[in-house]
Design an enzyme around this catalytic site. Sequence first.
Site, mmCIF file in Angstrom:
data_model
loop_
_atom_site.group_PDB
_atom_site.id
_atom_site.type_symbol
_atom_site.label_atom_id
_atom_site.label_comp_id
_atom_site.label_asym_id
_atom_site.label_seq_id
_atom_site.Cartn_x
_atom_site.Cartn_y
_atom_site.Cartn_z
ATOM 1 N N LYS A 233 65.436 -1.882 -35.689
ATOM 2 C CA LYS A 233 66.690 -2.105 -34.973
ATOM 3 C C LYS A 233 67.713 -2.787 -35.879
ATOM 4 C CE LYS A 233 66.290 -3.753 -30.835
ATOM 5 N NZ LYS A 233 65.979 -4.774 -29.790
ATOM 6 N N THR B 105 64.876 -10.692 -20.424
ATOM 7 C CA THR B 105 64.014 -11.423 -19.483
ATOM 8 C C THR B 105 63.439 -10.422 -18.487
ATOM 9 O OG1 THR B 105 65.969 -11.935 -18.139
ATOM 10 C CG2 THR B 105 65.239 -13.617 -19.681
ATOM 11 N N PHE C 226 81.010 0.618 -4.277
ATOM 12 C CA PHE C 226 79.558 0.471 -4.138
ATOM 13 C C PHE C 226 79.052 0.762 -2.728
ATOM 14 C CE2 PHE C 226 80.726 -2.100 -7.815
ATOM 15 C CZ PHE C 226 79.937 -1.505 -8.770
ATOM 16 N N CYS D 210 68.482 -4.400 -14.759
ATOM 17 C CA CYS D 210 69.035 -5.654 -14.226
ATOM 18 C C CYS D 210 68.778 -5.840 -12.742
ATOM 19 C CB CYS D 210 70.538 -5.728 -14.519
ATOM 20 S SG CYS D 210 70.915 -6.012 -16.262
ATOM 21 N N LYS E 105 71.918 5.606 -14.606
ATOM 22 C CA LYS E 105 73.327 5.731 -14.264
ATOM 23 C C LYS E 105 74.011 6.527 -15.365
ATOM 24 C CE LYS E 105 76.271 2.490 -15.137
ATOM 25 N NZ LYS E 105 77.060 1.238 -15.119
#
Length: 437
Positions: A35, A85, A253, A264, A327
Amino acid sequence: MRVSVIGCGYLGAVHAASMAHLGHEVVGVDVDVAKVEQLAGGEAPFYEPGLPELLASSLATGRLRFTTDIAEAAGAQVHFVCVGTPQKKGEYAADLRYVDAAVQGLLPHLRPGDVVVGKSTVPVGTTERIAEEVTATQAGATVVWNPEFLREGFAVQDTLHPDRIVYGLPDGEAGARARELLDEVYATPIAEGIPVVVTDRATAQLVKVAANSFLATKISFINAMAELCEATGADVTQLADAIGYDARIGRRFLNAGLGFGGGCLPKDIRAFMARAGELGVDQALSFLREVDSINMRRRVRTVDLVREVCDGSIVGRRVAVLGAAFKPDSDDIRDSPALSVAAQMGLQGAHVVVTDPQALDNAERMWPDLRYAATADEAAKEADVVLLATEWPEYRDLDPEVFGQVVARKVIVDGRNVLDPVAWRRAGWVYRALGRP
């Protein structure tokens, strides 16, 4: 200003390039050699519109570099912790091992006056624990929290021109000094009039998870309404339009469909519930269990809808799935509803072919048993049913007349409620969508 960014994944890579663009001298640190080499060569290791150009321009200034050696973070005044996380395996709680490793790696290189700035999404209380570790080693350093609010597909814009900046600061002189440094870091967006919210560290840690939980609740609410609409013959899209005119609610939304995924929202609301349980206030967030449940039910219902349009059985039926990313404008397949549904149909005997403009390589690595195609036409060749699962513009803009010449049967399930049912039916298609008659 000298800045280090610890962790150069999705958040860190964008943040490092953006900080250099704003004029700071930035070193990005990551343990992944491949990376780091990609980033140092100006190549983004994931798809994000605008990031390759930002990397190239920032590297060209000489203000941005990447390394695997955390010792090179020494000398920076501000250290941003941008590691992941993820959700713990078999648990709802967040896995903080990468945050802890980043802080432990930084400790030997901190100086008096340095500021460690957390951007990772962590359970409330994490900052206070980290602050104790930092001050035990370097009493003159300060830990603050500055949550990120990036949207995949808009990450560069959201970093350079955020809708708000949040500082979670300790009391006293240390907090005042940290604010001065952060104001200098973000001098350009602050000069644009971006609002700055200054609060305590506990509140700052809650901002991101509270925002994501509210957003997830809104999405699941309209999907719950879709279930009622299917039972009554009502149209959830028209319902969303009607209630969306209420300024207290808003239309954004309120799009019924396959629901949310990604790296997330799902893990953040689960970690939020887990932390509430640890704090003894689990009942305060018990509603999030139903939010999560509604979201997952949409995937099962989509498979059922495909089965319905296939006369009750998908065994041996060829199903084209348009979309693999969770998405559009992303190659992220983490907890992707599209791939979840595709895999379920494959396990139930359907011949599934998946396509996506950007996420095919990631999808093939994660789901090697599925079949893949480079284009919508290739995926839909001789298909019995087409499922639109990710609302990429190229799928929203498909010409139903032309596309109808590719398939075996003109049957489409609009998993995102983004197509014009009148146009598709006029072209001879059987059109079905979640929450619509």
